[in-house]
Design a protein around this motif. Structure first.
Motif, PDB file in Angstrom:
ATOM      1  N   VAL A   1       1.939  10.896  -7.020  1.00 38.23           N
ATOM      2  CA  VAL A   1       2.207  11.883  -5.985  1.00 38.23           C
ATOM      3  C   VAL A   1       1.392  11.537  -4.744  1.00 38.23           C
ATOM      4  O   VAL A   1       0.151  11.503  -4.806  1.00 38.23           O
ATOM      5  N   GLU A   2       2.092  11.278  -3.649  1.00 37.53           N
ATOM      6  CA  GLU A   2       1.430  10.959  -2.387  1.00 37.53           C
ATOM      7  C   GLU A   2       1.175  12.239  -1.583  1.00 37.53           C
ATOM      8  O   GLU A   2       1.908  13.215  -1.688  1.00 37.53           O
ATOM      9  N   SER A   3       0.146  12.185  -0.763  1.00 32.75           N
ATOM     10  CA  SER A   3      -0.166  13.293   0.136  1.00 32.75           C
ATOM     11  C   SER A   3      -0.877  12.748   1.365  1.00 32.75           C
ATOM     12  O   SER A   3      -1.337  11.600   1.359  1.00 32.75           O
ATOM     13  N   GLY A   4      -0.954  13.566   2.406  1.00 29.89           N
ATOM     14  CA  GLY A   4      -1.721  13.204   3.581  1.00 29.89           C
ATOM     15  C   GLY A   4      -0.917  12.736   4.772  1.00 29.89           C
ATOM     16  O   GLY A   4      -1.481  12.449   5.833  1.00 29.89           O
ATOM     17  N   GLY A   5       0.394  12.629   4.629  1.00 28.90           N
ATOM     18  CA  GLY A   5       1.201  12.203   5.760  1.00 28.90           C
ATOM     19  C   GLY A   5       1.271  13.271   6.835  1.00 28.90           C
ATOM     20  O   GLY A   5       0.825  14.403   6.647  1.00 28.90           O
TER      21      GLY A   5
ATOM     22  N   ILE B   1      -2.493   4.617 -18.310  1.00 31.02           N
ATOM     23  CA  ILE B   1      -3.905   4.236 -18.238  1.00 31.02           C
ATOM     24  C   ILE B   1      -4.138   3.660 -16.858  1.00 31.02           C
ATOM     25  O   ILE B   1      -3.980   2.449 -16.628  1.00 31.02           O
ATOM     26  N   PHE B   2      -4.527   4.516 -15.954  1.00 26.77           N
ATOM     27  CA  PHE B   2      -4.606   4.188 -14.531  1.00 26.77           C
ATOM     28  C   PHE B   2      -5.465   2.960 -14.267  1.00 26.77           C
ATOM     29  O   PHE B   2      -5.124   2.119 -13.442  1.00 26.77           O
ATOM     30  N   SER B   3      -6.570   2.857 -14.949  1.00 26.85           N
ATOM     31  CA  SER B   3      -7.529   1.785 -14.669  1.00 26.85           C
ATOM     32  C   SER B   3      -6.993   0.405 -15.025  1.00 26.85           C
ATOM     33  O   SER B   3      -7.616  -0.602 -14.679  1.00 26.85           O
ATOM     34  N   ARG B   4      -5.851   0.321 -15.672  1.00 21.59           N
ATOM     35  CA  ARG B   4      -5.265  -0.963 -16.034  1.00 21.59           C
ATOM     36  C   ARG B   4      -4.226  -1.448 -15.014  1.00 21.59           C
ATOM     37  O   ARG B   4      -3.766  -2.589 -15.107  1.00 21.59           O
ATOM     38  N   TYR B   5      -3.842  -0.590 -14.088  1.00 17.98           N
ATOM     39  CA  TYR B   5      -2.723  -0.904 -13.209  1.00 17.98           C
ATOM     40  C   TYR B   5      -3.168  -1.454 -11.858  1.00 17.98           C
ATOM     41  O   TYR B   5      -4.130  -0.990 -11.265  1.00 17.98           O
ATOM     42  N   VAL B   6      -2.415  -2.417 -11.369  1.00 20.52           N
ATOM     43  CA  VAL B   6      -2.484  -2.759  -9.952  1.00 20.52           C
ATOM     44  C   VAL B   6      -1.779  -1.641  -9.192  1.00 20.52           C
ATOM     45  O   VAL B   6      -0.707  -1.189  -9.593  1.00 20.52           O
ATOM     46  N   MET B   7      -2.386  -1.185  -8.122  1.00 18.18           N
ATOM     47  CA  MET B   7      -1.799  -0.113  -7.313  1.00 18.18           C
ATOM     48  C   MET B   7      -1.467  -0.636  -5.919  1.00 18.18           C
ATOM     49  O   MET B   7      -2.232  -1.421  -5.344  1.00 18.18           O
ATOM     50  N   GLY B   8      -0.340  -0.197  -5.411  1.00 16.77           N
ATOM     51  CA  GLY B   8       0.077  -0.668  -4.103  1.00 16.77           C
ATOM     52  C   GLY B   8       0.602   0.451  -3.224  1.00 16.77           C
ATOM     53  O   GLY B   8       0.964   1.529  -3.706  1.00 16.77           O
ATOM     54  N   TRP B   9       0.600   0.166  -1.935  1.00 15.28           N
ATOM     55  CA  TRP B   9       1.243   1.039  -0.942  1.00 15.28           C
ATOM     56  C   TRP B   9       2.314   0.219  -0.226  1.00 15.28           C
ATOM     57  O   TRP B   9       2.059  -0.928   0.179  1.00 15.28           O
ATOM     58  N   PHE B  10       3.472   0.805  -0.095  1.00 16.30           N
ATOM     59  CA  PHE B  10       4.571   0.209   0.641  1.00 16.30           C
ATOM     60  C   PHE B  10       5.061   1.237   1.655  1.00 16.30           C
ATOM     61  O   PHE B  10       4.749   2.424   1.560  1.00 16.30           O
TER      62      PHE B  10
ATOM     63  N   TYR C   1       4.998   4.899   0.433  1.00 14.85           N
ATOM     64  CA  TYR C   1       5.141   5.065  -1.004  1.00 14.85           C
ATOM     65  C   TYR C   1       3.970   4.440  -1.750  1.00 14.85           C
ATOM     66  O   TYR C   1       3.518   3.339  -1.412  1.00 14.85           O
ATOM     67  N   CYS C   2       3.518   5.134  -2.756  1.00 15.25           N
ATOM     68  CA  CYS C   2       2.530   4.619  -3.682  1.00 15.25           C
ATOM     69  C   CYS C   2       3.259   4.031  -4.892  1.00 15.25           C
ATOM     70  O   CYS C   2       4.291   4.572  -5.318  1.00 15.25           O
ATOM     71  N   ALA C   3       2.739   2.939  -5.428  1.00 13.16           N
ATOM     72  CA  ALA C   3       3.395   2.296  -6.553  1.00 13.16           C
ATOM     73  C   ALA C   3       2.369   1.767  -7.549  1.00 13.16           C
ATOM     74  O   ALA C   3       1.253   1.400  -7.159  1.00 13.16           O
TER      75      ALA C   3
ATOM     76  N   ASN D   1       6.369  -0.891 -11.274  1.00 11.80           N
ATOM     77  CA  ASN D   1       7.126  -0.181 -12.304  1.00 11.80           C
ATOM     78  C   ASN D   1       7.316   1.311 -12.001  1.00 11.80           C
ATOM     79  O   ASN D   1       8.290   1.912 -12.463  1.00 11.80           O
ATOM     80  N   TYR D   2       6.376   1.895 -11.288  1.00  8.93           N
ATOM     81  CA  TYR D   2       6.436   3.332 -11.013  1.00  8.93           C
ATOM     82  C   TYR D   2       6.220   3.595  -9.529  1.00  8.93           C
ATOM     83  O   TYR D   2       5.407   2.897  -8.886  1.00  8.93           O
ATOM     84  N   TRP D   3       6.914   4.626  -9.033  1.00  9.45           N
ATOM     85  CA  TRP D   3       6.866   4.953  -7.614  1.00  9.45           C
ATOM     86  C   TRP D   3       6.701   6.453  -7.413  1.00  9.45           C
ATOM     87  O   TRP D   3       7.206   7.249  -8.205  1.00  9.45           O
ATOM     88  N   GLY D   4       6.020   6.809  -6.333  1.00 12.80           N
ATOM     89  CA  GLY D   4       5.964   8.200  -5.925  1.00 12.80           C
ATOM     90  C   GLY D   4       7.170   8.549  -5.078  1.00 12.80           C
ATOM     91  O   GLY D   4       8.037   7.707  -4.814  1.00 12.80           O
TER      92      GLY D   4
END
Length: 127
Positions: free
Chosen positions: A5-9, A28-37, A95-97, A115-118
């Protein structure tokens, strides 16, 4: 299943700053690469920034390098994106991914590697 869930726009004048945040749940959040597009009307989805699972490596798109900063808090399951010196061309839905594979390399710049998107948050920069 991972939920993002993104916020702050919002609306900001050119030269200003905004701070987006992405809150993750499930998985398991700590295992994922996180990106912004980001995606502007009529344009393809564009890589903004990514951060490795442990936070030790970051990567930025050419258009935002030096102005945006990605970070993560694995205790709070959040990924902030600090955006400074905003320009009208930064206007887009952001978008957060999450990428399940923790591997780090050129592939993290491609949206089809995630794999997952906000649902996205709108950022509008006025001139």
């Amino acid at each position: 299943q991972v939920q993002l869930v993104e916020s702050g726009g919002g609306l900001m004048q050119a030269g200003g700053s905004l701070r987006l945040s992405c809150a993750a749940s499930g998985g398991i959040f700590s295992r994922y690469v996180m990106g912004w597009f980001r995606q502007a009307p009529g344009k393809e989805r564009e890589f903004v920034a990514a951060i490795s699972s442990g936070g030790g490596s970051t990567s930025y798109g050419d258009s935002v390098r030096g102005r945006f900063t990605i970070s993560r808090d694995n205790a709070k399951n959040t990924v902030p994106l600090q955006m400074n010196s905003l320009k009208p061309e930064d206007t887009a839905v952001y978008y957060c991914a999450a990428r399940i594979s923790a591997g780090w390399g050129i592939l993290i710049q491609y949206h089809n590697q995630y794999n997952y998107w906000g649902q996205g948050t709108q950022v509008t920069v006025s001139s």
